[in-house]
Design a protein around this motif. Structure first.
Motif, PDB file in Angstrom:
ATOM      1  N   ILE A  66     -41.506   0.870 -17.080  1.00  0.00           N
ATOM      2  CA  ILE A  66     -42.529   1.493 -17.911  1.00  0.00           C
ATOM      3  C   ILE A  66     -41.897   2.226 -19.094  1.00  0.00           C
ATOM      4  CG2 ILE A  66     -42.588   3.709 -16.672  1.00  0.00           C
ATOM      5  CD1 ILE A  66     -45.666   3.618 -16.950  1.00  0.00           C
ATOM      6  N   ASP A  67     -42.603   2.271 -20.201  1.00  0.00           N
ATOM      7  CA  ASP A  67     -42.167   2.990 -21.400  1.00  0.00           C
ATOM      8  C   ASP A  67     -43.218   4.061 -21.695  1.00  0.00           C
ATOM      9  OD1 ASP A  67     -41.147   3.873 -23.794  1.00  0.00           O
ATOM     10  OD2 ASP A  67     -41.505   2.014 -24.897  1.00  0.00           O
ATOM     11  N   SER A  86     -37.183   2.999 -16.168  1.00  0.00           N
ATOM     12  CA  SER A  86     -38.183   3.489 -17.120  1.00  0.00           C
ATOM     13  C   SER A  86     -37.533   4.216 -18.298  1.00  0.00           C
ATOM     14  CB  SER A  86     -39.184   4.410 -16.422  1.00  0.00           C
ATOM     15  OG  SER A  86     -38.522   5.520 -15.850  1.00  0.00           O
ATOM     16  N   SER A  87     -38.286   4.290 -19.383  1.00  0.00           N
ATOM     17  CA  SER A  87     -37.891   5.064 -20.560  1.00  0.00           C
ATOM     18  C   SER A  87     -38.958   6.136 -20.757  1.00  0.00           C
ATOM     19  CB  SER A  87     -37.811   4.155 -21.787  1.00  0.00           C
ATOM     20  OG  SER A  87     -37.550   4.912 -22.954  1.00  0.00           O
ATOM     21  N   SER A 106     -33.079   5.214 -15.018  1.00  0.00           N
ATOM     22  CA  SER A 106     -34.014   5.500 -16.100  1.00  0.00           C
ATOM     23  C   SER A 106     -33.366   6.373 -17.168  1.00  0.00           C
ATOM     24  CB  SER A 106     -35.269   6.193 -15.545  1.00  0.00           C
ATOM     25  OG  SER A 106     -35.984   5.327 -14.691  1.00  0.00           O
ATOM     26  N   ARG A 107     -34.003   6.434 -18.330  1.00  0.00           N
ATOM     27  CA  ARG A 107     -33.592   7.313 -19.419  1.00  0.00           C
ATOM     28  C   ARG A 107     -34.682   8.350 -19.623  1.00  0.00           C
ATOM     29  NH1 ARG A 107     -29.456   5.470 -22.825  1.00  0.00           N
ATOM     30  NH2 ARG A 107     -28.604   3.439 -22.208  1.00  0.00           N
ATOM     31  N   LYS A 127     -30.024   8.802 -16.851  1.00  0.00           N
ATOM     32  CA  LYS A 127     -29.469   9.640 -17.906  1.00  0.00           C
ATOM     33  C   LYS A 127     -30.532  10.642 -18.363  1.00  0.00           C
ATOM     34  CE  LYS A 127     -26.187   6.173 -19.606  1.00  0.00           C
ATOM     35  NZ  LYS A 127     -25.732   5.390 -20.775  1.00  0.00           N
ATOM     36  N   PHE A 128     -30.154  11.932 -18.337  1.00  0.00           N
ATOM     37  CA  PHE A 128     -31.051  13.005 -18.748  1.00  0.00           C
ATOM     38  C   PHE A 128     -30.478  13.702 -19.982  1.00  0.00           C
ATOM     39  CE2 PHE A 128     -31.728  12.427 -14.278  1.00  0.00           C
ATOM     40  CZ  PHE A 128     -33.042  12.773 -14.010  1.00  0.00           C
TER      41      PHE A 128
END
Length: 211
Positions: A66-67, A86-87, A106-107, A127-128
């Protein structure tokens, strides 16, 4: 820490989440979705832009890839939702339940989780950057092998959270609580903790503290 907030227009079109089934390209934008139930479904590569989602139930739904951008979730239930790959950018989760949700690989950037439950959530290999967890329960949450940059944990419950292979350098957990954490000594270097937490970590390492 200041983060970029969602860019949401004032005039939003009323929509229902099931509307995405009517399109080949599952996209919802510039709309408000209220009191919608969308559970036990599977829709891949959904795009949510400039949207407010309130009082909705998405439990056990597959939203992998999902974006989500410029979106606010309020009083929603996303328990056991699949959000792998997800982004998520400029998004807020307020007063929401994400018990057991899967955010693997996810990002996540400029995101706030506030007054929410993320117990047993999985963020492995994500990645946060510029993320705030505020008044959030993160018991048994998995942050395995994550990259954390400018991430704040404000008054959170981190009990039994897993930070294995995740550096906590420059991460402030001093206002949060826990009885135990899974984290290696090398990944604690540079972590900001309270005096009481320092004693807890010493005890977890097997040190004997004398008066």
């Amino acid at each position: 820490m200041k983060i970029d907030t969602p860019k949401i227009p004032l005039n939003l079109t009323v929509a229902n989440f099931s509307d995405i089934f009517l399109e080949e390209d599952p996209t919802l934008e510039k709309c408000i979705i209220n009191d919608s139930e969308f559970t036990n479904e599977a829709v891949h590569r959904v795009r949510l832009y400039n949207t407010v989602i309130k009082n909705c139930n998405f439990t056990n739904t597959d939203f992998s890839n999902i974006d989500i951008m410029d979106t606010r979730f309020e009083n929603c239930d996303l328990s056991n939702v699949n959000l792998k790959h997800s982004s998520i950018h400029r998004v807020e989760f307020i007063n929401s339940k994400l018990l057991g949700s899967n955010f693997t690989e996810s990002r996540v950037g400029n995101v706030k989780f506030e007054n929410s439950i993320l117990n047993l959530a999985i963020f492995g290999d994500s990645k946060f950057e510029k993320v705030i967890f505020k008044d959030v329960s993160l018991q048994n949450t998995d942050f395995f092998n994550c990259k954390l940059k400018k991430v704040d944990f404000e008054s959170c419950n981190l009990n039994e959270a897993n930070f294995e292979q995740t550096s906590l350098k420059e991460i402030d957990i001093s206002s949060s609580t826990f009885e135990s954490l899974t984290v290696s000594v090398k990944d604690l270097v540079g972590c900001k903790v309270s005096r009481y937490q320092a004693i807890q970590f010493a005890s977890l390492l097997g040190l004997i503290i004398k008066d």
